[in-house]
Design an enzyme around this catalytic site. Structure first.
Site, PDB file in Angstrom:
ATOM      1  N   ASP A 152       0.998  -0.874  -0.241  1.00  0.00           N
ATOM      2  CA  ASP A 152      -0.087   0.005   0.017  1.00  0.00           C
ATOM      3  C   ASP A 152       0.852   1.367   0.532  1.00  0.00           C
ATOM      4  OD1 ASP A 152      -1.653  -1.986   0.237  1.00  0.00           O
ATOM      5  OD2 ASP A 152      -2.148  -1.772   2.313  1.00  0.00           O
TER       6      ASP A 152
HETATM    7  N1  URA Z   1      -1.460  -5.724   3.997  1.00  0.00           N
HETATM    8  C1  URA Z   1      -1.903  -4.497   4.190  1.00  0.00           C
HETATM    9  O1  URA Z   1      -2.755  -3.966   4.475  1.00  0.00           O
HETATM   10  N2  URA Z   1      -0.818  -3.798   3.023  1.00  0.00           N
HETATM   11  C2  URA Z   1       0.156  -3.538   2.592  1.00  0.00           C
HETATM   12  O2  URA Z   1       0.650  -2.918   1.834  1.00  0.00           O
HETATM   13  C3  URA Z   1       0.276  -5.493   2.800  1.00  0.00           C
HETATM   14  C4  URA Z   1       0.089  -6.417   3.276  1.00  0.00           C
END
Ligand code: URA
Length: 241
Positions: free
Chosen positions: A106
């Protein structure tokens, strides 16, 4: 032995199009094993043949594998009109036309991200069937109790009804912060955040620190990247227990 067309190899390794690669060959700028080659279709064995472009040795590799310490605020995408992407952080010397991030972090998640041009390799890392665990450190807003750990370890159901495979969880909280290490081998959208949400907690910072047995190189500052070694590639597919 792996045979590849000369124009394909040049395009892959020199950040030029196939057409530009063919022009380089046609204009006599490319030698293979000391002889000028004018046919782009010439098949090259990268482990045996020596390729030179304008007198410079060309280190031929079928694929490239880059380790990045992804910083917060940058999106995991190949391009975006408005936002900075992880591709924008790759220095020219490592750039190839067909690079893509292997899996997704993310925008506000930091840490280990692999960028490659090898689709098969990437599939082995991201597909849950290949059992490659990704390790994250999650900073939480609430204490993590034993009941939540058990739920996460037996597989939680997210709010949209999708079921998660069992995770491996360690409570790393101290007197000042609530923190957990969590290992998962799937990559559902916002998975770690949604898993903690499913047990009544909330992630306010997330970092990926390892994939398989490969740890993020601590010498890479946020936003930095480098090519991976063969040894590191092997570690990705080793279970760290
Ligand atoms: N899980 C999440 O919530 N975000 C990420 O970036 C990776 C795994």
């Amino acid at each position: 032995m792996s045979l590849n067309r000369l124009d394909k190899l040049i395009a892959l390794n020199c950040n030029v199009s196939r057409k530009e690669a063919r022009e380089l060959v046609k204009s006599g700028q490319v030698k293979v094993n000391g002889k000028t080659v004018l046919r782009s279709e010439e098949l090259i064995d990268t482990s045996l043949d020596r390729v030179e472009i304008n007198g410079h040795d060309f280190i031929s590799k079928d694929h490239i594998y880059i380790m990045m310490n992804k910083p917060a605020g940058v999106i995991t995408a190949t391009k975006d009109e408005h936002k900075q992407t992880v591709m924008d952080l790759i220095p020219g010397a490592l750039t190839r036309r067909s690079l893509f991030p292997c899996g997704r972090l993310d925008r506000n998640t930091t840490g280990l991200l692999i960028i490659t041009d090898d689709g098969e390799f990437c599939h082995r890392i991201v597909s849950p069937n290949h059992h490659v665990y990704k390790t994250y450190i999650a900073r939480l807003t609430r204490p993590l109790d034993e009941k939540s750990i058990k739920q996460l370890e037996s597989g939680v159901t997210l709010t949209d009804g999708s079921e998660c495979l069992p995770a491996k969880v360690k409570n790393l909280s101290d007197d000042y912060t609530y923190k957990a290490q969590i290992k998962i081998r799937e990559g559902k959208y916002h998975q770690v955040k949604r898993m903690f949400l499913a047990v009544g907690n909330h992630v306010d910072a997330l970092e990926r620190i390892a994939i398989g047995s490969l740890k993020l190189d601590g010498a890479l500052a946020p936003g930095e990247c480098r090519e991976m070694t063969d040894e590191e590639l092997g570690l990705l597919f080793e279970d760290d227990g």
